[in-house]
Every structure is written in structure tokens, then in C-alpha cells.
Design a protein around this motif. Structure first.
Motif, PDB file in Angstrom:
ATOM      1  N   SER A  39      -1.884   0.946  -8.276  1.00 29.38           N
ATOM      2  CA  SER A  39      -2.173   1.449  -9.627  1.00 29.38           C
ATOM      3  C   SER A  39      -2.725   2.873  -9.591  1.00 29.38           C
ATOM      4  O   SER A  39      -2.649   3.601 -10.583  1.00 29.38           O
ATOM      5  CB  SER A  39      -3.159   0.522 -10.347  1.00 29.38           C
ATOM      6  OG  SER A  39      -4.483   0.669  -9.851  1.00 29.38           O
ATOM      7  N   PHE A  40      -3.280   3.282  -8.448  1.00 26.86           N
ATOM      8  CA  PHE A  40      -3.744   4.657  -8.277  1.00 26.86           C
ATOM      9  C   PHE A  40      -2.630   5.584  -7.802  1.00 26.86           C
ATOM     10  O   PHE A  40      -2.817   6.792  -7.709  1.00 26.86           O
ATOM     11  CB  PHE A  40      -4.882   4.710  -7.249  1.00 26.86           C
ATOM     12  CG  PHE A  40      -6.163   4.087  -7.687  1.00 26.86           C
ATOM     13  CD1 PHE A  40      -6.946   4.670  -8.670  1.00 26.86           C
ATOM     14  CD2 PHE A  40      -6.606   2.904  -7.116  1.00 26.86           C
ATOM     15  CE1 PHE A  40      -8.140   4.104  -9.066  1.00 26.86           C
ATOM     16  CE2 PHE A  40      -7.808   2.322  -7.500  1.00 26.86           C
ATOM     17  CZ  PHE A  40      -8.572   2.920  -8.492  1.00 26.86           C
ATOM     18  N   GLY A  41      -1.488   5.004  -7.461  1.00 32.33           N
ATOM     19  CA  GLY A  41      -0.382   5.797  -6.953  1.00 32.33           C
ATOM     20  C   GLY A  41      -0.319   5.888  -5.445  1.00 32.33           C
ATOM     21  O   GLY A  41       0.471   6.658  -4.896  1.00 32.33           O
ATOM     22  N   PHE A  42      -1.118   5.076  -4.743  1.00 28.48           N
ATOM     23  CA  PHE A  42      -1.105   5.114  -3.287  1.00 28.48           C
ATOM     24  C   PHE A  42       0.082   4.324  -2.743  1.00 28.48           C
ATOM     25  O   PHE A  42       0.519   3.337  -3.334  1.00 28.48           O
ATOM     26  CB  PHE A  42      -2.396   4.533  -2.705  1.00 28.48           C
ATOM     27  CG  PHE A  42      -3.654   5.134  -3.264  1.00 28.48           C
ATOM     28  CD1 PHE A  42      -3.714   6.483  -3.590  1.00 28.48           C
ATOM     29  CD2 PHE A  42      -4.778   4.356  -3.477  1.00 28.48           C
ATOM     30  CE1 PHE A  42      -4.873   7.048  -4.117  1.00 28.48           C
ATOM     31  CE2 PHE A  42      -5.939   4.899  -3.996  1.00 28.48           C
ATOM     32  CZ  PHE A  42      -5.987   6.247  -4.324  1.00 28.48           C
ATOM     33  N   GLU A  43       0.563   4.736  -1.600  1.00 25.92           N
ATOM     34  CA  GLU A  43       1.603   4.009  -0.868  1.00 25.92           C
ATOM     35  C   GLU A  43       0.915   2.887  -0.100  1.00 25.92           C
ATOM     36  O   GLU A  43      -0.089   3.119   0.575  1.00 25.92           O
ATOM     37  CB  GLU A  43       2.291   4.981   0.085  1.00 25.92           C
ATOM     38  CG  GLU A  43       3.464   4.441   0.848  1.00 25.92           C
ATOM     39  CD  GLU A  43       4.071   5.521   1.746  1.00 25.92           C
ATOM     40  OE1 GLU A  43       4.836   5.143   2.655  1.00 25.92           O
ATOM     41  OE2 GLU A  43       3.768   6.717   1.563  1.00 25.92           O
ATOM     42  N   THR A  44       1.438   1.669  -0.214  1.00 33.56           N
ATOM     43  CA  THR A  44       0.746   0.524   0.382  1.00 33.56           C
ATOM     44  C   THR A  44       1.624  -0.196   1.400  1.00 33.56           C
ATOM     45  O   THR A  44       2.847  -0.224   1.280  1.00 33.56           O
ATOM     46  CB  THR A  44       0.304  -0.482  -0.695  1.00 33.56           C
ATOM     47  OG1 THR A  44       1.468  -1.022  -1.345  1.00 33.56           O
ATOM     48  CG2 THR A  44      -0.601   0.177  -1.727  1.00 33.56           C
TER      49      THR A  44
END
Length: 340
Positions: free
Chosen positions: A203-208
Motif C-alpha cells: 500500500s506504500f508502493g514498496f516491492e514485496t
């Protein structure tokens, strides 16, 4: 007053205890919120070597000054404050050479003396910092862990547009990724085994990367042509991350130990040599970095608010560690409401 008291391994109680007595140079602080830290979880489990029962928990707190005893005039009743919780001896080599945050006998409020999960505490005036009027109490309660991240980025010598991997999506890992986002990282990959936490990260735009399903090293190799990233922030404290971290960083890259491992780990030191990597530790924060974090929290407030996933009343906090341990709850950062 009510307080959450550690009474022995896997036991905490909400107790009515006397309001402590203050001394000259201290301020009486009425507590508003106190964050639950991984250290508190370790104390609850009976695994912290210094924490002795009975102990009022909590070192991540915000409150309002009600009284100042023989103060300097810097603070007055009504001021909202957070506290730099480190207690240094002032005499050892680190203290003598300007590094009291790594004092040889470093102590903390909430670990070595009673902390902030209570109605009141008397705190030395010289470790208090005013909270800006525009910063909510809930966000102010995150200043202490935010300072941990500020220190970590300083230790890692982070540069604009660096590519990064954050191993571990607990509170420290998520806060690390948030600070990297606002500091200009060009790529932020964060890994964990908990899909709910990774969904928050997305939701923060991080790649997971869910390392229960996918191989993090293979993912980084495939997406960097085998080169690796500029900086790895190890925030998980788990054995598997220690084993992989040198494989994630590029030649000449940096590995910053943000999380604290509770046991010796196997690390491939050959990579440190052959790839000329930098392996650096990071422990708590300097007083200046804590002060910086008070101001920085305003900039990050919108994102920080999303990290607080649960708030529990102090009156019902005896079950807070059971709640955090329950995977169905999906807890990331939990605050104790000291007025409820």
C-alpha cells in the motif's frame, strides 16, 4: 495510578501502584500513549538479560508535563513531550569520546528502570523534547523507533537513488522502508513471511517478496542482472536473513544491521572479502538523531499513521502480548492508551 507491570516470564499485570516521587531537575509527565516494542516482547518472554521484575514497561512514549521541579525554564506545565530514553554512564570510553549512545553499560527507561506504560512518570528534564503542535500524540509515540531508522540510514551512508532491500516487515522494517521512500531511494524491496504485513507494504508502493513462497536472492539476482542492490537493511533478526544478506548486496555494497540478533549467526564472510562489501552495525541513536526525528515525524505523519494498526487501553493491556502474538490480529505497531 495504573501501570502495566512485568511480573515474570510471560506474565504482565495491570496494577494500581503509587505515583513515583520526583526529584530536582525532573518533570512529572502524564502519559498519553506508549508504543509496544520488540524489546518489550522480549522482556515479556523473559529473554531480556537486564530487565528484572517487577518493572513498568515502555520506552516509546508521549505525554504532557504537569509539573517541573527546579527546572531550567525550558519546559512548563501543558507542554507535550517525548523522552530520549537512553541512560549512559558518562565515564566509559564511548561516553568520554562522544558516543554515549553505545555506552558500555547503556541502560534504558522501561528496561532498567520503570517506563511509560503508566499514568505518570518523572523524567529528567534534560532528555525531554517538545512535540510540535501540529504533530498528533499517536504519531509522536513513534518518534523513538523513527530515531532508530534515522541512525541506521546515517550508518549505512545512504545516498539519493540508492537501491535497497529491507529484510523483515515488522515495525522497524516498515519504518525503514518509509524513511527510504521519503529519502529518495530508487528501489525498495521488502521481504517477510507474513502476507498481511507485506500487503501493508504494498500500500506504500514498496516491492514485496514473501520468502515463505519465493526466494529473495533469486528475485534480486533476476531483477539486477545478478549485480545486487546498493544497501541491505537487515531488520528481521532471523538466521535465514543473516545467511542471505551478503548475496543481496552488490560489489562494494553495504549491509546495515538495523535489527539486533539475539544469537550468533552464520554469515558468508567470503562475500565481504571478494565483493569488498561494508558490514556495519547500528544501535539505537544519538541524542541529536532523536531530536531530528521529532521534527522529521511531521514530514512522515501521513505514512506513519498507517503503521499504527492497533491501540489498546492501559486498563486492558494485560493481554496485549497475546494479541500481538496472534497471527489473526495482523498487528504491526501497537500503542497503549495510557489514559484509557
Amino acid at each position: 495510578m495504573k501501570a502495566l507491570v512485568y511480573t515474570g516470564p510471560n506474565r504482565v499485570e495491570v496494577q494500581d501502584i503509587p505515583v513515583p516521587e520526583g526529584r530536582s531537575g525532573q518533570a512529572k509527565v502524564r502519559m498519553r500513549y506508549c508504543g509496544v516494542c520488540g524489546t518489550d516482547i522480549g522482556i515479556f518472554a523473559g529473554k531480556h538479560p537486564r530487565a528484572k521484575a517487577p518493572l513498568v514497561l515502555g520506552h516509546e512514549f508521549v505525554g504532557t508535563i504537569e509539573e517541573v521541579r527546579d527546572g531550567s525554564g525550558k519546559f512548563a506545565p501543558g507542554d507535550r513531550v517525548v523522552a530520549y530514553p537512553l541512560i549512559s554512564c558518562g565515564e566509559c570510553q564511548p561516553c568520554r569520546t562522544g558516543h554515549p549512545h553505545v555506552c558500555k553499560t547503556l541502560k534504558l527507561i522501561g528496561i532498567d528502570r520503570d517506563g511509560g506504560m503508566a499514568g505518570y512518570a518523572w523524567i529528567d528534564e534534560n532528555v525531554l523534547f517538545k512535540v510540535p503542535d501540529t504533530l498528533s500524540d499517536e504519531i509522536a509515540a513513534l518518534v523513538e523507533p523513527l530515531a532508530v531508522i534515522v541512525r541506521s540510514l546515517h550508518q549505512a551512508r545512504f545516498n539519493l537513488l540508492d537501491t535497497t532491500v529491507v529484510t523483515g516487515a515488522g515495525p522497524i522494517g516498515v519504518l525503514t522502508a518509509i524513511v527510504l521512500k521519503h529519502s529518495g531511494a530508487s528501489r525498495i524491496v521488502i521481504s517477510d513471511v507474513d502476507q498481511a504485513r507485506l500487503d501493508l507494504c504494498r500500500s506504500f508502493g514498496f516491492e514485496t517478496v514473501n520468502v515463505a513462497k519465493d526466494n529473495l536472492v533469486e528475485h534480486i539476482d533476476a531483477t539486477t542482472d545478478g549485480e545486487g542492490v546498493d544497501i541491505v537493511f537487515e531488520c528481521s533478526g532471523v538466521e535465514s536473513a543473516a545467511a542471505e544478506m551478503t548475496r543481496l548486496a552488490r560489489v562494494g555494497g553495504t549491509i546495515c544491521m538495523t535489527g539486533i540478533h539475539k544469537a550468533p549467526r552464520s554469515v558468508d564472510l567470503r562475500d565481504i572479502n571478494f565483493k569488498e562489501q561494508i558490514l556495519i552495525g547500528s544501535r539505537v541513536y544519538t541524542k541529536r538523531e532523536f531530536e531530528m526525528s521529532v521534527a522529521y515525524a511531521e514530514t512522515l505523519a501521513e505514512d506513519l499513521a498507517k503503521v499504527v494498526t492497533q491501540t489498546v487501553p492501559l486498563s486492558g493491556a494485560a493481554t496485549v502480548f497475546d494479541m500481538i502474538a496472534d497471527p489473526a490480529v495482523n498487528a504491526v505497531k501497537v500503542l497503549v492508551d495510557c489514559e484509557a
